[in-house]
Design a protein around this motif. Structure first.
Motif, short mmCIF file in Angstrom:
data_model
loop_
_atom_site.label_atom_id
_atom_site.label_comp_id
_atom_site.label_asym_id
_atom_site.label_seq_id
_atom_site.Cartn_x
_atom_site.Cartn_y
_atom_site.Cartn_z
N GLY A 287 0.30 -0.63 -0.18
CA GLY A 287 0.06 0.35 0.00
C GLY A 287 1.04 1.28 -0.33
N VAL A 288 0.03 2.01 -0.46
CA VAL A 288 0.87 3.64 -0.59
C VAL A 288 0.35 4.77 0.75
CG1 VAL A 288 2.17 3.60 -2.37
CG2 VAL A 288 0.15 4.30 -1.71
N PRO A 289 0.31 5.70 1.45
CA PRO A 289 0.33 7.02 2.24
C PRO A 289 -0.66 8.09 1.53
CG PRO A 289 2.62 7.30 1.88
CD PRO A 289 2.04 6.00 1.39
N LEU A 290 -1.28 7.78 0.65
CA LEU A 290 -2.00 8.22 0.42
C LEU A 290 -3.87 7.08 -0.40
CD1 LEU A 290 -0.49 8.67 -3.40
CD2 LEU A 290 -0.78 10.08 -1.72
N PRO A 291 -5.30 8.54 -0.47
CA PRO A 291 -6.43 7.84 -0.42
C PRO A 291 -6.57 6.90 -1.33
CG PRO A 291 -5.92 10.66 -0.25
CD PRO A 291 -4.67 10.21 -0.08
N LEU A 292 -5.70 5.66 -1.78
CA LEU A 292 -6.51 5.75 -2.99
C LEU A 292 -7.80 4.54 -2.63
CD1 LEU A 292 -3.46 3.52 -4.19
CD2 LEU A 292 -3.79 6.50 -4.65
N ASN A 293 -8.74 5.20 -3.98
CA ASN A 293 -9.98 4.56 -3.80
C ASN A 293 -10.56 3.06 -4.71
OD1 ASN A 293 -13.15 4.18 -3.64
ND2 ASN A 293 -12.77 5.97 -4.15
N ARG A 294 -9.82 2.44 -3.69
CA ARG A 294 -9.79 0.75 -4.53
C ARG A 294 -10.89 0.10 -5.13
NH1 ARG A 294 -6.86 -3.57 -1.78
NH2 ARG A 294 -6.40 -4.14 -4.19
N ASP A 295 -11.95 0.57 -4.81
CA ASP A 295 -13.50 0.82 -4.42
C ASP A 295 -14.68 1.36 -5.90
OD1 ASP A 295 -14.09 -1.51 -2.56
OD2 ASP A 295 -13.86 0.50 -1.25
N MET A 296 -14.04 2.35 -5.99
CA MET A 296 -14.15 3.23 -7.18
C MET A 296 -13.29 2.63 -8.67
SD MET A 296 -13.08 7.71 -7.88
CE MET A 296 -13.30 8.14 -9.93
N THR A 297 -11.83 1.97 -8.35
CA THR A 297 -11.38 1.29 -9.73
C THR A 297 -12.72 0.55 -9.87
OG1 THR A 297 -9.32 1.02 -8.35
CG2 THR A 297 -9.20 2.57 -9.13
N THR A 298 -12.26 -0.41 -9.11
CA THR A 298 -13.08 -1.87 -9.10
C THR A 298 -14.60 -1.85 -9.75
OG1 THR A 298 -12.03 -2.35 -7.17
CG2 THR A 298 -14.79 -3.24 -7.84
N GLU A 299 -15.47 -0.43 -9.65
CA GLU A 299 -16.40 -0.35 -10.58
C GLU A 299 -16.51 0.37 -12.12
OE1 GLU A 299 -20.11 2.25 -9.98
OE2 GLU A 299 -19.14 2.39 -8.23
N LEU A 300 -15.16 0.90 -11.69
CA LEU A 300 -14.90 2.08 -13.32
C LEU A 300 -14.28 0.07 -14.76
CD1 LEU A 300 -12.59 5.07 -12.46
CD2 LEU A 300 -14.78 4.56 -13.30
N GLU B 288 -16.74 0.05 -21.82
CA GLU B 288 -16.78 0.91 -23.30
C GLU B 288 -17.17 2.40 -21.45
OE1 GLU B 288 -20.49 1.28 -25.91
OE2 GLU B 288 -20.25 -0.47 -25.26
N SER B 289 -17.91 2.18 -21.22
CA SER B 289 -18.05 3.46 -19.99
C SER B 289 -17.02 4.18 -19.92
CB SER B 289 -19.28 3.04 -19.22
OG SER B 289 -19.41 4.42 -18.09
N LEU B 290 -16.16 3.74 -19.47
CA LEU B 290 -14.34 3.89 -18.67
C LEU B 290 -13.68 4.88 -20.00
CD1 LEU B 290 -12.46 4.41 -16.95
CD2 LEU B 290 -11.58 1.70 -17.45
N MET B 291 -13.50 4.18 -21.16
CA MET B 291 -13.00 4.73 -22.09
C MET B 291 -13.56 5.42 -23.32
SD MET B 291 -10.32 3.48 -21.40
CE MET B 291 -9.38 3.56 -22.79
N GLY B 292 -15.05 5.32 -23.33
CA GLY B 292 -15.88 5.80 -23.95
C GLY B 292 -15.91 4.79 -25.48
N GLN B 293 -15.28 3.51 -25.51
CA GLN B 293 -15.42 3.62 -26.77
C GLN B 293 -15.27 1.46 -26.15
OE1 GLN B 293 -11.31 4.81 -28.11
NE2 GLN B 293 -11.38 2.72 -28.51
N LYS B 294 -16.17 0.72 -26.83
CA LYS B 294 -15.59 -0.86 -27.38
C LYS B 294 -14.34 -1.04 -28.06
CE LYS B 294 -21.07 -1.89 -28.76
NZ LYS B 294 -21.12 -2.25 -30.06
N LEU B 295 -13.86 -2.35 -26.53
CA LEU B 295 -12.18 -2.61 -26.65
C LEU B 295 -12.42 -3.51 -27.16
CD1 LEU B 295 -11.09 -1.24 -23.73
CD2 LEU B 295 -10.69 -0.01 -25.62
N ASN B 296 -11.11 -3.99 -27.99
CA ASN B 296 -11.12 -5.77 -27.81
C ASN B 296 -9.69 -6.21 -27.13
OD1 ASN B 296 -10.62 -8.27 -28.87
ND2 ASN B 296 -9.72 -7.26 -30.68
N LEU B 297 -9.98 -7.44 -26.17
CA LEU B 297 -8.91 -6.75 -25.25
C LEU B 297 -8.25 -8.56 -25.56
CD1 LEU B 297 -10.28 -6.50 -21.82
CD2 LEU B 297 -9.43 -4.63 -23.04
N LEU B 298 -8.84 -8.79 -26.57
CA LEU B 298 -8.44 -10.02 -26.64
C LEU B 298 -6.84 -10.33 -27.98
CD1 LEU B 298 -11.13 -12.69 -25.45
CD2 LEU B 298 -9.37 -12.08 -24.03
N VAL B 299 -6.10 -9.52 -27.66
CA VAL B 299 -4.95 -9.09 -28.96
C VAL B 299 -4.80 -10.36 -28.78
CG1 VAL B 299 -3.24 -7.98 -29.91
CG2 VAL B 299 -5.19 -6.85 -28.24
#
Length: 456
Positions: A202-215, A444-455
């Protein structure tokens, strides 16, 4: 541009070659996943005041440009970058200036690697589930079409008892359905967000892991940050162990098809377009795809063994050894994926030779049936067994079709219950489809576009 850890000295070129390995090549597969994780992290950093709204906007535009460059084959990862994570940050500095220098705040490179692989593998597993489902459907189609086609059953490779093509094929379908169930259960463990572990403490910053989980569309946070670090490689091994089970099944199918398509058996035929030729013997049509399937199953198993041997003696906390778990994981997934497609094609094109199958029903295949007929008339099984065994020459011809119809309790040749297998498959495919839709909507909501992750 420089390495993420660069300070006031240059790395020896031999050490650079040795430590970088082929990560700069492998990481082309992970660029979209790292961009997803980077934008989620940047969005969270903006929410806690590390980045301004304008800086976040420039980073998002930069990451989308990198995705475009990558899709066009124009995003380069140089050996001097060491890996794709460094290449992305260096490019972001070019595109977004000082904002690019801020995006690593609160992250370690290990943090990035774990998250990028998790994002990638979460979708890759769903893809393999779908590909396995396609194969199961092809097998069930064959089983349904030939549920009443007799096939000699064998034990110790010797003629044993009456069976059917439907029973033979359906066995592999049900075996693979159980492997899909294993993958589906493993996916639930995989579907937790590791981002925010930093170097494992961890780090001494208030990282919001719940937020990145949802994103990023994860179901939950992977809570303990040391566990996040220790799960690197282990999560991949969990998946590979199940892929080992799948390819083990494919190898057994391949061996059966090689054997039973021999002219000496003549049960099945492979169309010419699925066979390769000999460089010297003009007549040859070789089942090379099936032969390689046997070998590739061993390679997938070896990939898991490689990771297991890397992990087994490591202390907790980050160790550079983890780097060597990436290649076997990606390799094992790739081999499994193309193997499933190859076997699906094989079942779709396979020719069943009904007359050849019936010709395999020699008189002695009915020996056990004859003994049970004597039991039905009142003789003990042990006496009936001996009576038939001592007079095999008196066994008469029987009808192969009638012999497989006479087995009527569930799971036998006369009562395959294929609809139940199909129902179980549909349930698992619906779960996979729902999971995929949720991930796609989040990214798609996060990036604003559809993604192909399986390159590939």
């Amino acid at each position: 541009m420089s390495k993420l850890w660069a300070k006031d000295y240059d790395l020896n070129t031999l050490i650079e070659e040795f430590t970088v390995g082929i990560d700069y090549i492998l990481d082309q597969k992970l660029i979209p996943s790292d961009c997803v994780a980077s934008l989620a992290h940047a969005t969270m950093l903006q929410s806690i005041g590390i980045l301004s709204e304008e800086e976040l906007k420039s980073l998002k535009e930069g990451l989308k440009q990198i995705l475009g460059e990558h899709a066009a084959g124009a995003f380069e990862i140089k050996r001097s970058d060491e890996d794709g994570h460094t290449a992305i940050e260096n490019r972001l500095v070019e595109l977004a200036g000082d904002a690019g220098k801020k995006i690593h705040t609160g992250r370690s490179r290990n943090d990035q690697v774990v998250t990028a692989i998790r994002v990638y593998s979460r979708s890759r597993v769903l893809g393999i589930i779908k590909e396995t489902g396609d194969l199961v459907r092809a097998i069930l189609d064959l089983a349904e079409l030939h549920k009443a086609t007799p096939m000699p059953g064998r034990t110790h490779m010797q003629i044993a008892m009456p069976s059917s093509v439907g029973l033979w094929a359906g066995s592999f379908a049900e075996e693979l359905i159980d492997s899909i169930r294993l993958l589906s259960a493993a996916w639930e463990i995989l579907d937790q967000n590791p981002l925010g572990a930093a170097a494992g403490y961890g780090v001494p910053l208030p990282l919001n892991r719940d937020m990145t989980t949802e994103l990023m569309g994860f179901s939950r946070v992977q809570n303990n940050v040391i566990y996040v670090n220790n799960s690197r490689g282990k999560m991949e091994l969990m998946i590979l162990d199940i892929l080992d089970q799948i390819t083990l099944t494919l190898s057994k199918i391949a061996q059966d098809l090689i054997l039973f398509s021999l002219p000496e058996f003549g049960y099945f035929s492979l169309p010419a377009q699925l066979c390769t030729g000999s460089s010297i013997m003009p007549q040859k049509k070789n089942p090379d795809g099936l032969e390689l399937m046997r070998a590739k199953a061993g390679t997938v198993s070896a990939c898991g063994t490689q990771i297991r041997n890397i992990l087994r003696s490591l202390p907790s906390g980050y160790n550079r050894d983890f780097q060597e778990t990436k290649e076997p994981f990606l390799k094992g997934c790739d081999i499994t994926s193309i193997s499933l497609k190859m076997m699906t094609l094989t079942f779709r094109e396979l020719k069943v030779n009904i007359e050849g199958l019936k010709a395999g029903f020699s008189k002695d295949i009915y020996a056990t049936d004859a003994a049970l007929d004597l039991v039905a008339s009142g003789m003990s099984f042990r006496d009936a067994y001996k009576e038939v065994g001592l007079h095999l020459d008196k066994l008469g011809d029987q009808d192969p079709d009638e012999s497989i119809r006479s087995r009527t309790y569930r799971g036998t040749s006369g009562n395959l219950c294929l609809d139940e297998a199909l129902s179980r498959l549909k349930s698992l495919m619906d779960i996979a489809s729902d999971r995929e839709s949720k991930i796609d909507a989040s990214l798609e909501s996060l990036m604003g576009q559809k993604l192909n992750l399986l390159v590939k």
